[in-house]
Design a protein around this motif. Structure first.
Motif, PDB file in Angstrom:
ATOM      1  N   GLU A  40      -6.267   2.702 -11.921  1.00  0.00           N
ATOM      2  CA  GLU A  40      -6.181   2.397 -12.913  1.00  0.00           C
ATOM      3  C   GLU A  40      -4.216   1.061 -13.004  1.00  0.00           C
ATOM      4  O   GLU A  40      -4.550  -0.299 -13.829  1.00  0.00           O
ATOM      5  N   HIS A  41      -3.203   1.472 -12.198  1.00  0.00           N
ATOM      6  CA  HIS A  41      -2.270  -0.121 -12.394  1.00  0.00           C
ATOM      7  C   HIS A  41      -2.082  -0.724 -10.971  1.00  0.00           C
ATOM      8  O   HIS A  41      -1.537  -1.328 -11.459  1.00  0.00           O
ATOM      9  N   PHE A  42      -2.547  -0.432 -10.217  1.00  0.00           N
ATOM     10  CA  PHE A  42      -3.128  -1.583  -9.220  1.00  0.00           C
ATOM     11  C   PHE A  42      -3.807  -1.970  -8.667  1.00  0.00           C
ATOM     12  O   PHE A  42      -5.485  -1.473  -8.920  1.00  0.00           O
ATOM     13  N   ALA A  44       0.628  -1.228  -0.060  1.00  0.00           N
ATOM     14  CA  ALA A  44       0.307  -0.280  -0.133  1.00  0.00           C
ATOM     15  C   ALA A  44       0.793   0.910  -0.072  1.00  0.00           C
ATOM     16  O   ALA A  44       0.608   2.293  -0.430  1.00  0.00           O
ATOM     17  N   HIS A  45       1.723   1.253   1.166  1.00  0.00           N
ATOM     18  CA  HIS A  45       2.627   2.006   0.800  1.00  0.00           C
ATOM     19  C   HIS A  45       3.397   2.620  -0.722  1.00  0.00           C
ATOM     20  O   HIS A  45       3.689   3.501  -1.562  1.00  0.00           O
ATOM     21  N   ILE A  46       3.645   0.952  -1.372  1.00  0.00           N
ATOM     22  CA  ILE A  46       4.275   1.227  -2.546  1.00  0.00           C
ATOM     23  C   ILE A  46       3.285   1.918  -3.307  1.00  0.00           C
ATOM     24  O   ILE A  46       3.835   2.690  -4.189  1.00  0.00           O
ATOM     25  N   VAL A  47       2.123   1.335  -3.642  1.00  0.00           N
ATOM     26  CA  VAL A  47       0.824   2.727  -3.967  1.00  0.00           C
ATOM     27  C   VAL A  47       0.792   3.841  -4.011  1.00  0.00           C
ATOM     28  O   VAL A  47       0.647   4.248  -5.115  1.00  0.00           O
ATOM     29  N   GLY A 104       2.852  10.104 -10.448  1.00  0.00           N
ATOM     30  CA  GLY A 104       1.496  10.731 -11.520  1.00  0.00           C
ATOM     31  C   GLY A 104       1.816   9.085 -11.826  1.00  0.00           C
ATOM     32  O   GLY A 104       0.918   9.154 -12.864  1.00  0.00           O
ATOM     33  N   VAL A 105       1.177   7.337 -11.174  1.00  0.00           N
ATOM     34  CA  VAL A 105       0.834   6.813 -11.591  1.00  0.00           C
ATOM     35  C   VAL A 105      -0.579   6.688 -11.204  1.00  0.00           C
ATOM     36  O   VAL A 105      -0.852   6.909  -9.695  1.00  0.00           O
TER      37      VAL A 105
END
Length: 70
Positions: A34-36, A19-22, A29-30
């Motif tokens: 959409e990406h996770f 969750a921290h990485i997210v 800017g990710v």
């Protein structure tokens, strides 16, 4: 680069780190929605597995609120 990571875990600590990485990805800017995606298998009352897809945004909010996501 396009990356796909499949990880199976029962470790809540790992899910907190993820969750921290997210969050860090969003700061770069990710789009976390959409990406996770968290894919969770649940058993129905008839013991049939059901796949639940949880967006990165919802997953992060659940971890922040200490909800069980495993």
């Amino acid at each position: 680069f396009r990356r796909v990571l499949f990880r199976s875990t029962h470790s809540y600590e790992f899910l907190q780190v993820l969750a921290h990485i997210v969050d860090e990805a969003e700061e770069r800017g990710v789009d976390k929605a959409e990406h996770f995606t968290l894919m969770r298998l649940e058993r129905s009352s008839t013991y049939q597995p059901t796949l639940k897809l949880v967006s990165g945004e919802t997953y992060k909010a659940a971890i922040d609120q200490s909800f069980e996501v495993r």
